[in-house]
Design an enzyme around this catalytic site. Structure first.
Site, PDB file in Angstrom:
ATOM      1  N   LYS B  80      96.319  61.922  31.515  1.00 23.01           N
ATOM      2  CA  LYS B  80      96.775  60.536  31.696  1.00 23.01           C
ATOM      3  C   LYS B  80      96.050  59.642  30.698  1.00 23.01           C
ATOM      4  O   LYS B  80      94.826  59.780  30.519  1.00 23.01           O
ATOM      5  CB  LYS B  80      96.492  60.091  33.142  1.00 23.01           C
ATOM      6  CG  LYS B  80      97.106  58.745  33.524  1.00 23.01           C
ATOM      7  CD  LYS B  80      96.852  58.389  34.996  1.00 23.01           C
ATOM      8  CE  LYS B  80      97.520  57.072  35.379  1.00 23.01           C
ATOM      9  NZ  LYS B  80      97.284  56.710  36.800  1.00 23.01           N
ATOM     10  N   SER B 160     101.350  54.849  39.354  1.00 20.22           N
ATOM     11  CA  SER B 160     101.272  54.666  37.906  1.00 20.22           C
ATOM     12  C   SER B 160     101.233  55.974  37.125  1.00 20.22           C
ATOM     13  O   SER B 160     101.464  55.970  35.921  1.00 20.22           O
ATOM     14  CB  SER B 160     100.025  53.865  37.578  1.00 20.22           C
ATOM     15  OG  SER B 160      98.854  54.619  37.865  1.00 20.22           O
ATOM     16  N   SER B 184      98.700  55.978  43.244  1.00 20.03           N
ATOM     17  CA  SER B 184      99.223  56.330  41.928  1.00 20.03           C
ATOM     18  C   SER B 184      99.252  57.825  41.612  1.00 20.03           C
ATOM     19  O   SER B 184      99.813  58.225  40.594  1.00 20.03           O
ATOM     20  CB  SER B 184      98.430  55.617  40.835  1.00 20.03           C
ATOM     21  OG  SER B 184      98.829  54.276  40.748  1.00 20.03           O
TER      22      SER B 184
END
Lengths: 497, 494
Positions: B80, B160, B184
């Site tokens: 990420k 997210s 998330s």
């Protein structure tokens, strides 16, 4: 107890003063990063990723900084808070990489304490207790450099993240002298504790000076805060100027506004920096990157045990155990380095003269204060840069104590020591400065002097006792200062009587 | 031979260790899959095929030399883009950090590389991890690999960690890192039919992870199944002296102790999570989960978490408050974007830089956070929200006196279409309603695939555990996984 008053057109005014002192904690690493803290290093060479607030960097408290804050708190008999917490003070500025300063607003590490000041070293009744509200730990900001480029400002982050203690006094001071004495005393304590080097010219200690005025007995007036004042003298000047300005303002029908001011030493005046209206909203909140600081009793006791003898205790001991005058004790304990120097001098003198310390303490104190300080001063030096070490001083004092030289010869010897770096014994030997108690030689000198001053001898015998000093002086002169003063006195009495 | 990109962590590790295939072959296969999907799915902000190959080559050389292999040996993963990676652009999906290449490596990513993992690239996400649909990235939306039947409308991969969920679900990465502040990891895992766990707050170091809300942010793995999550979490977790909030506890052998046997375990079903007007498919999947855990031997207990309804408002005060301060460092002074209009002073530079650098959702949260911390509002909002947070944590503490784990839906619906909720921030925030309470309490929680809803899209079930009891969460997850028999996967249309 302060009787300091400002005479205004409408009568007398009192001044109320509180100080917030920022003291840089002596440690080799910053408050929340491992970066070094050397003074005067090239810009941006003492900066870690944390200090530069790179993305994802996190603060980790430096245990030594916490320890020094606790020790400082203990040194002023303050409450140590076993649970304290760091808060963020948010504002934007180019010297503040994180966009916030990590400080302690809500739960400081040190609570209420007190510092005793003495306005007159010779008057024990001039003691006053100044309250300390709190001490908290916080980060320093970096520095902007505006003189490096014609259109740009540069940022030096060497100071960014350096650990500071903010020591907040109660508004307990009432005169420039009290403010000055408080700051000096605080500096003394910090240097004893070793938590701050107190170098005000290097910015490791600076004060925000809060001043207000009021008619005696009335409620507190509106205060102004003059920021970053970096000497005792300037703090006193700020109090004086700011109080006068406020009185004149009020008496002219104006109102003091709560604001931040700056001191300009060149013009000896304070100037408005920003008023409360455009003060920042700092949006303080607990720093979520840090856990609360929790201290236990054992830790606090360990900090307490590590404290040295503090200035008030030392001064007391000098007076009672060593028999020094209040003044001398005050002078010798005012700075930790002076006290350290004196104590080595005393130990060396006692050992070399083979006498108890208490017996030679007065002599050592007097010599240090009235002889060495003066001589060093003339050379533009101080104890730190003195060519004479405490051991060398002890040797000299021991020569006086055992009667090898007189006090006046000692002055000459000291001069030679400073000049050549040689030891007192060597100089005395080489220059033939040993004191004589040879009664024959002294008697011969006295006889000559009495014969040459027959008129004065007559006047003396007629009752003009004061002339005795004249005969002593003449004899010593004739003996080139090397005669034992005791023997001279004794012989003169006999011959004149 | 099976398609290498169908394999997860355990299978790849075993295949590489056994010499069935080389790590280089695995990396090559995933690099190709990434390249093929990138245009359509936009899961990555940057791809780093050479990093994946370099790591694989090292693993192959180590194996040839008879050296011991790490827990992630030969597994290429997606990282990420919230984790700082040395020398590789790290943006948090924001223009304000475009081009920023850190001179340091986050603790979590460094642990993964040390364990033999390789990096396929930096995964797209909602900007600064603020969002539930991956529509706030400055580098374009991530498109879910899932579609409704006979419908080409692009769906949200969740957020997210939307790049992470898409990459794992689309089989272009066997696993990926995620971060979870209010859901998330769990919500995108639920939206894309994969597994993901947010461990106890403090398990994974936050050092080197771009901060959103420090008291909530927690990294975790996103993978094909529960076992892979356990393996990867073992590598990511561990005490880090560089993070003051890091847990100073040993990392248990979660994967070795996995067991789907729930005999003697009590599972709590929180009454307050059964909302009025709940999506019937979500309600049914929850009932399925209850039945599966019963089948695994668990006793089902109805519990109450009375302050649940205050969790979302408290979260949307605390998280923005911390964010408003955490994001103050993006000021154009030292790194990242600087917008310096002609004749501008410092304040103008800040305004211009932050106006140009931050997206609308980030600005919205900075504004909310600044507001709730400001003088006169602090007590009414921030202090009050912290009290609510303490009450929510206490709800859980009390519940865990009765039960071992809690079962709930992960999200109130399956994936929605891009654009469907982005016009109304409040509706978007409601997506976090089931995930936020565990975040506020710092508890471990995971999402596992539970089945498909009537429109053929995945639904997730959430297991919430006691602090430090990741094992309990993983075990319950395993029990669900075994009974859900979830084998659906998106049809490849890219």
């Amino acid at each position: 107890m302060s009787t300091y008053r400002i005479q205004g057109d409408t009568g007398e005014w009192e001044v109320v003063i509180g100080l917030e002192v920022h003291a840089q904690i002596t440690t080799n690493a910053k408050l929340f990063s491992g970066a070094a803290t050397a003074f005067g290093a090239e810009p941006n060479t003492q900066v870690s990723l944390v200090d530069a607030a790179m993305p994802g960097m996190l603060p980790v408290p430096n245990g030594e900084c916490i320890r020094q804050a606790v020790r400082t708190g203990l040194a002023i008999n303050a409450q140590i808070n076993k649970w304290s917490r760091f808060d963020r003070k948010n504002y934007f500025y180019a010297d503040l990489p994180q966009g916030y300063q990590i400080s302690q607003l809500y739960h400081p590490i040190v609570g209420e304490g007190a510092i005793e000041i003495q306005l007159d070293d010779k008057n024990p009744d001039s003691v006053k207790t100044i309250g300390v509200e709190r001490i908290h730990v916080e980060q320093d900001a970096g520095k902007l450099m505006h003189d490096q480029h014609p259109t740009m400002s540069y940022v030096d982050l060497n100071r960014s993240g350096v650990a500071l203690m903010e020591i907040v006094s109660r508004p307990d001071m009432g005169s420039p002298a009290e403010a000055g004495a408080y700051l000096s005393k605080l500096r003394t304590i910090l240097r004893y504790v070793g938590s701050c080097d107190g170098n005000m010219d290097q910015g490791s200690m600076r004060a925000d000076v809060n001043v207000s005025v009021r008619k005696p007995g009335e409620d507190l007036g509106t205060r102004t805060e003059t920021k970053n004042v970096n000497s005792v003298r300037f703090v006193m000047a700020v109090v004086e100027q700011e109080a006068k300005r406020q009185v004149a303002l009020i008496e002219d029908g104006g109102k003091v506004v709560q604001e931040t001011r700056l001191y300009d030493p060149d013009r000896n005046e304070t100037r408005s920096m920003r008023s409360k209206e455009d003060a920042h909203d700092y949006r303080y909140f607990p720093d979520p990157d840090l856990l609360p600081l929790v201290l236990d009793d054992a830790y606090i006791e360990e900090c307490r045990a590590s404290l040295p003898e503090l200035p008030d205790a030392k001064r007391q001991r000098y007076e009672t155990a060593l028999g020094l005058s209040a003044y001398n004790a005050a002078v010798l304990t005012a700075d930790v380095e002076t006290a350290r120097w004196f104590e080595v001098l005393l130990a060396e003198t006692a050992t070399k003269a083979n006498k108890p310390e208490a017996e030679v303490a007065k002599q050592a104190a007097n010599w240090l204060i009235s002889e060495l300080f003066g001589a060093l001063n003339k050379l533009g030096k101080n104890l730190e840069t003195s060519p004479v070490t405490p051991a060398a001083g002890g040797e000299l004092l021991a020569l006086i104590a055992d009667g090898t030289i007189s006090g006046s010869i000692a002055k000459q010897v000291l001069e030679k020591m400073l000049e050549t770096g040689d030891g007192a014994g060597v100089i005395v030997e080489r220059e033939g400065l040993k004191q004589t108690s040879d009664t024959g030689a002294i008697e011969a000198a006295i006889d000559g002097i009495l014969a040459a001053n027959a008129d004065k001898v007559e006047q003396f015998r007629a009752g003009k006792e004061a002339l005795f000093g004249f005969f002593v002086g003449q004899t010593m002169k004739a003996m080139q200062g090397k005669a034992n003063p005791g023997v001279v006195n004794e012989l003169l009495r006999k011959k004149l009587g | 031979m099976t398609d290498l990109t169908d394999l997860g962590i355990a299978a790849i590790r075993k295949g590489v260790a056994d010499g069935e295939f080389s790590a280089t072959e695995v990396a090559t296969a995933f690099n190709a899959a990434v390249a093929e999907a990138q245009g359509a799915l936009n899961a990555f902000i940057v791809t780093t095929p050479e990093k994946a190959l370099d790591a694989a080559a090292k693993v192959d050389a180590d194996r040839a030399a008879g050296k011991p292999l790490g827990k992630m040996a030969g597994v290429p993963i997606g990282m990420k883009d919230l984790f700082a990676t040395h020398g590789v652009q790290t943006t948090a999906a924001s223009k304000i950090l475009e081009g920023f290449k850190p001179q340091y490596e986050s603790t979590v990513s460094a642990k993964l590389w040390d364990a033999g993992a390789g990096m396929l690239g930096k995964l797209n996400l909602d900007q600064f991890a603020m969002g539930s649909s991956n529509e706030t990235s400055a580098f374009g939306n991530v498109i879910s690999p899932w579609r409704r039947p006979n419908d080409t409308a692009p769906l949200a991969p969740g957020g997210s960690s939307g790049g992470s969920s898409t990459a794992v679900a689309a089989r272009i990465a066997p696993a990926a890192t995620g971060t979870d502040t209010g859901g998330s990891i769990r919500q995108p895992a639920a939206f894309t039919g994969i597994a993901g766990i947010k461990p106890t707050y403090g398990r994974c170091s936050r050092w080197g992870v771009v901060a959103f809300a420090s008291s909530l942010d927690q990294a975790g793995p996103m993978a094909r199944d529960v076992t892979d999550c356990a393996i990867m979490l073992e590598v990511m977790a561990g005490f880090d002296p560089k993070d003051s909030t890091s847990l100073d506890m040993p990392v248990p052998a979660w994967s070795a102790n996995l067991s789907g046997d729930m005999k003697g375990k009590k599972v709590g079903i929180p009454r307050e999570y059964r909302l009025d007007g709940m999506d019937p498919d979500v309600a049914k999947s929850w009932d399925d989960g209850i039945a599966w855990l019963k089948d695994a031997g668990a006793e089902i207990v109805e519990i109450s978490l009375p302050h649940t309804k205050y969790a979302l408002p408290a979260y949307y005060i605390i998280a923005p408050a911390e964010a408003s301060s955490n994001l103050a460092r993006y000021d154009g002074v030292r790194y990242g974007l600087r917008d310096l209009p002609d004749g501008a002073g410092l304040q103008d530079m800040y305004a211009a830089t932050r106006a140009a650098g931050f997206g609308p959702e980030v600005k919205r949260r900075i504004m909310i956070g600044t507001y709730v911390l400001s003088a006169g509002f602090y007590d009414a909002y921030y202090t009050q929200a912290q009290k609510v947070r303490a009450l929510i944590a206490r709800d859980f503490t009390r519940a865990f006196e009765q039960v071992d784990v809690i079962l709930a839906p992960t999200a109130p619906s399956s994936a929605f279409a891009l654009g469907e909720k982005s016009a109304d921030p409040l509706e978007m925030y409601l997506n976090d309603v089931f995930s936020v309470p565990a975040s506020l309490a710092g508890l471990p929680a995971m999402s596992v695939p539970a089945g498909l809803d009537r429109s053929g899209l995945p639904l997730g079930l959430q297991v919430i555990g006691k602090a430090f009891d990741e094992q309990g969460v993983l075990n319950a997850g395993l029990a669900l996984e075994a009974r859900a028999g979830f084998t659906a996967r998106p049809e490849k249309w890219w």
